[in-house]
Design a protein around this motif. Sequence first.
Motif, PDB file in Angstrom:
ATOM      1  N   UNK A  11      -9.926  -2.814   7.419  1.00  0.00           N
ATOM      2  CA  UNK A  11      -9.708  -2.987   5.989  1.00  0.00           C
ATOM      3  C   UNK A  11      -9.662  -1.642   5.284  1.00  0.00           C
ATOM      4  N   UNK A  12     -10.617  -0.774   5.590  1.00  0.00           N
ATOM      5  CA  UNK A  12     -10.684   0.543   4.950  1.00  0.00           C
ATOM      6  C   UNK A  12      -9.429   1.351   5.250  1.00  0.00           C
ATOM      7  N   UNK A  13      -8.989   1.316   6.507  1.00  0.00           N
ATOM      8  CA  UNK A  13      -7.798   2.065   6.894  1.00  0.00           C
ATOM      9  C   UNK A  13      -6.564   1.533   6.182  1.00  0.00           C
ATOM     10  N   UNK A  14      -6.475   0.222   6.062  1.00  0.00           N
ATOM     11  CA  UNK A  14      -5.318  -0.386   5.394  1.00  0.00           C
ATOM     12  C   UNK A  14      -5.289  -0.037   3.919  1.00  0.00           C
ATOM     13  N   UNK A  15      -6.453  -0.129   3.257  1.00  0.00           N
ATOM     14  CA  UNK A  15      -6.521   0.201   1.835  1.00  0.00           C
ATOM     15  C   UNK A  15      -6.202   1.679   1.611  1.00  0.00           C
ATOM     16  N   UNK A  16      -6.761   2.543   2.454  1.00  0.00           N
ATOM     17  CA  UNK A  16      -6.514   3.981   2.309  1.00  0.00           C
ATOM     18  C   UNK A  16      -5.031   4.287   2.452  1.00  0.00           C
ATOM     19  N   UNK A  17      -4.387   3.603   3.395  1.00  0.00           N
ATOM     20  CA  UNK A  17      -2.957   3.822   3.611  1.00  0.00           C
ATOM     21  C   UNK A  17      -2.145   3.393   2.399  1.00  0.00           C
ATOM     22  N   UNK A  18      -2.516   2.262   1.812  1.00  0.00           N
ATOM     23  CA  UNK A  18      -1.807   1.783   0.626  1.00  0.00           C
ATOM     24  C   UNK A  18      -2.033   2.697  -0.572  1.00  0.00           C
ATOM     25  N   UNK A  19      -3.262   3.189  -0.729  1.00  0.00           N
ATOM     26  CA  UNK A  19      -3.587   4.041  -1.869  1.00  0.00           C
ATOM     27  C   UNK A  19      -2.994   5.443  -1.747  1.00  0.00           C
ATOM     28  N   UNK A  20      -2.662   5.831  -0.530  1.00  0.00           N
ATOM     29  CA  UNK A  20      -2.111   7.172  -0.330  1.00  0.00           C
ATOM     30  C   UNK A  20      -0.742   7.334  -0.978  1.00  0.00           C
ATOM     31  N   UNK A  21      -0.077   6.199  -1.201  1.00  0.00           N
ATOM     32  CA  UNK A  21       1.231   6.242  -1.846  1.00  0.00           C
ATOM     33  C   UNK A  21       2.343   6.643  -0.916  1.00  0.00           C
ATOM     34  N   UNK A  22       2.053   6.758   0.395  1.00  0.00           N
ATOM     35  CA  UNK A  22       3.079   7.168   1.358  1.00  0.00           C
ATOM     36  C   UNK A  22       3.814   5.987   1.975  1.00  0.00           C
ATOM     37  N   UNK A  23       3.430   4.769   1.559  1.00  0.00           N
ATOM     38  CA  UNK A  23       4.036   3.581   2.135  1.00  0.00           C
ATOM     39  C   UNK A  23       5.132   3.034   1.219  1.00  0.00           C
ATOM     40  N   UNK A  70       7.739   1.505   2.587  1.00  0.00           N
ATOM     41  CA  UNK A  70       8.277   0.375   3.340  1.00  0.00           C
ATOM     42  C   UNK A  70       7.540  -0.900   2.914  1.00  0.00           C
ATOM     43  N   UNK A  71       8.255  -1.828   2.263  1.00  0.00           N
ATOM     44  CA  UNK A  71       7.616  -3.049   1.764  1.00  0.00           C
ATOM     45  C   UNK A  71       7.095  -3.917   2.897  1.00  0.00           C
ATOM     46  N   UNK A  72       7.796  -3.924   4.042  1.00  0.00           N
ATOM     47  CA  UNK A  72       7.354  -4.729   5.187  1.00  0.00           C
ATOM     48  C   UNK A  72       6.027  -4.194   5.722  1.00  0.00           C
ATOM     49  N   UNK A  73       5.911  -2.874   5.783  1.00  0.00           N
ATOM     50  CA  UNK A  73       4.660  -2.282   6.270  1.00  0.00           C
ATOM     51  C   UNK A  73       3.531  -2.529   5.283  1.00  0.00           C
ATOM     52  N   UNK A  74       3.845  -2.451   3.999  1.00  0.00           N
ATOM     53  CA  UNK A  74       2.833  -2.715   2.974  1.00  0.00           C
ATOM     54  C   UNK A  74       2.342  -4.152   3.075  1.00  0.00           C
ATOM     55  N   UNK A  75       3.274  -5.075   3.296  1.00  0.00           N
ATOM     56  CA  UNK A  75       2.899  -6.487   3.428  1.00  0.00           C
ATOM     57  C   UNK A  75       2.009  -6.703   4.653  1.00  0.00           C
ATOM     58  N   UNK A  76       2.340  -5.996   5.730  1.00  0.00           N
ATOM     59  CA  UNK A  76       1.527  -6.108   6.948  1.00  0.00           C
ATOM     60  C   UNK A  76       0.105  -5.614   6.696  1.00  0.00           C
ATOM     61  N   UNK A  77      -0.039  -4.503   5.970  1.00  0.00           N
ATOM     62  CA  UNK A  77      -1.359  -3.967   5.658  1.00  0.00           C
ATOM     63  C   UNK A  77      -2.147  -4.916   4.760  1.00  0.00           C
ATOM     64  N   UNK A  78      -1.453  -5.509   3.776  1.00  0.00           N
ATOM     65  CA  UNK A  78      -2.115  -6.476   2.892  1.00  0.00           C
ATOM     66  C   UNK A  78      -2.543  -7.719   3.656  1.00  0.00           C
TER      67      UNK A  78
END
Length: 218
Positions: A1-13, A15-23
């Motif tokens: 969860x922490x890794x996914x949130x950090x990745x989303x907050x970094x603003x480097x994503x 790719x909507x498909x990757x963002x959806x996968x992280x969510x």
Amino acid sequence: MKASVSSLLSGNNSDSAQSRELLTIIDEECDRLNHLVEEAGEMAKLEAGELALDLAPVGVDEIIEAALAHCKCALAGRQVELHVNPNLPSVRADLERAKEALVQLIDNANLYSPGNQPITITAELTGDTVTISVSDRGPGIDDFEQTMIFDKFYRGKDQRYLVRGTGMGLPIAKAIIAAQQGNMSVTSQLGHGSVFSLRFLWTAARRTRGERGQHTCG
């Protein structure tokens, strides 16, 4: 969860498909943690003797039918063999809680057994108790692990990465049955499957029920 949130907050994503996968990962992990907290809370109540029970004479067939109805979707296509001895006495139990414990055993048998193998549920009179057993033809449990299978948070070493879980289902089920003055046990042999049994004290009232044969859920 922490890794996914950090990745989303970094603003480097971007790719909507990757963002959806992280969510989706975050959502699933939140559900898992909520479930774990709920189970830990229930276990605490059981250990403190604070679980409210509605103990009354209940037919064994009622417990089995309620559990199978609850598991109907999960058991779709699975052959379930029922062997319920006739003229079993009623047992002293809380129907909803007894069903909950039996559902745990059925779910485990379904998860750990090959899909083409049946699950067998039996009910019989055993001295001053009535025993409901769930048998599977899964991988089995070695002697050492059988001594630990009802410990909180314990998961089998060969299955913990294959089937998701918290390791709380069996301890809670055992504590629920103990709160009804019954007990739970397991016998198993590697390569041949396992038999988990619930034992309830029976009452003087008796119920007549013909023995059943095979039943396919789904």
